[in-house]
Scaffold this motif. Structure first.
Motif: not given
Length: 375
Positions: A221, A240, A268
């Motif tokens: 992320p 995420w 996500v």
């Protein structure tokens, strides 16, 4: 320069600033027909319930104990989405800033990260064995010949367990209409040589995510935010999520490995406007205006049909022979998440469509209505 003349160059400004709106007729659409297309997308709602946790826990993907939820799950919102022409918004419906789970759309985002790893030299060649750089015990024996290409095309035949989930959970499945893995068949399937058999398998995609984490030596992320989302001006509302048991050690530091979907929670969480930015980047070959975000040629490689599954590229769905969505151009490609979360990218016509929670059975109808609305 007119809006249409500079359409291929325009990218939206950072979130919070005005995203260009283009009147349908100025973009080459019949306004009434395009309005009908948007209405279809908003009213053709997915049959999925609002309570996604109950659906997953109830055995939708697989029966207990394989269906144990490991990551965060949130109730879904109502259908929403938008259509871009030349990067400008020509249609929008519902709450396009509602942050929701995206399920397997995240797989395509992993593909973008793999491209960055290649561009940075962290992966020398996608046809080299993953085990040449990732030495964590996951690529030995049967798994030793597996390459990055195999993982990206879902042809790895990786064998093992990861974060309490065995690859057997997704082995020998059928795929539903929206690419949901249906429960395993009653017959077993022998593993094939890596590269010789295509199978949609979330455990193996998660193995790719972990492998990318190990070569970046940073949480994915963070890399996604720094190298993709911030340069394209995305909002800060996306996230995420990993699993409660997906912490690993990299260079002596604990890091959270994230999944390529929400099959067991996590993945996500993002809104349609940020998804449209990512899709626009992918459709423009990794360019954002005059700034190169992805290595040149990465998206072309990502869209090359896999030998044993021509409808699939590097974690993107293709429309080879217009087999996936007959109404779309053959050059179209897609990031698909179960439940009706779909990013449609048509470089030939400079179109991007994002649909959230559409009935997957109506997606081709939506595409057809958009294409027929062109004046």
């Amino acid at each position: 320069m007119s809006l249409l003349q500079d359409a291929g160059c325009y990218v939206p400004p950072p979130a919070g600033q005005d995203w260009r709106q283009m009147a349908p007729d100025a973009a080459g659409f019949d306004p009434a027909a395009l309005s009908e297309a948007a209405h279809l997308a908003e009213t053709a709602e997915t049959p999925w319930p609002i309570d996604l946790e109950a659906k997953i826990a109830g055995g939708f993907f697989e029966p207990p104990p394989w269906n144990e939820i490991l990551g965060p799950v949130a109730p879904r919102g109502a259908p929403n989405g938008l259509l871009l022409k030349g990067g400008a918004i020509v249609a929008r419906w519902g709450d396009t800033q509602r942050v929701d789970m995206t399920f397997s759309v995240a797989k395509s985002y992993l593909s973008l990260l793999a491209g960055i790893a290649v561009g940075d030299g962290l992966i020398g060649d996608i046809d080299e064995p993953v085990g040449a750089r990732v030495r964590d015990g996951g690529f030995e024996g049967h798994n030793a010949p597996i390459t990055w290409r195999h993982l990206l095309t879902q042809t790895s035949e990786w064998e093992g367990s990861l974060f309490g989930k065995s690859d057997e959970i997704d082995r020998n499945r059928a795929l539903g209409q929206d690419n949901t893995g249906l429960p395993p068949r009653s017959t077993e399937r022998a593993l094939q040589a890596p590269g010789s058999f295509w199978e949609y398998n979330d455990v193996r995609v998660n193995r790719l995510a972990l492998s990318l984490l190990r070569v970046f030596r940073r949480p994915l992320p963070e890399v996604f935010a720094e190298r993709i989302m911030q340069p394209i001006g995305a909002s800060d509302s996306w996230r995420w999520e990993g699993y409660r048991n997906s912490n690993v050690e990299v260079g002596g530091r604990p890091m959270l490995s994230v999944p390529g979907g929400g099959h067991w929670g996590g993945g996500v969480f993002i809104h349609a406007e940020d998804q449209a930015r990512i899709a626009l980047l992918a459709g423009r070959d990794g360019l954002w205006g005059d700034r190169r975000i992805l290595p040149e040629g990465w998206m072309a490689a990502s869209r090359a049909p896999t030998r044993v599954e021509p409808g699939y590229g590097f974690l993107w769905w293709l429309n080879s022979g217009r087999a996936k969505y007959p109404a779309a151009s053959a050059e179209s490609f897609f990031a698909l998440g179960t439940g009706g979360n779909i990013c449609w990218i048509d470089p030939e016509n400079d179109l991007v469509g994002v649909t959230r929670w559409i009935d997957p059975a109506r997606m081709n109808d939506f595409i057809a209505s958009v294409m027929e609305a062109r004046a």
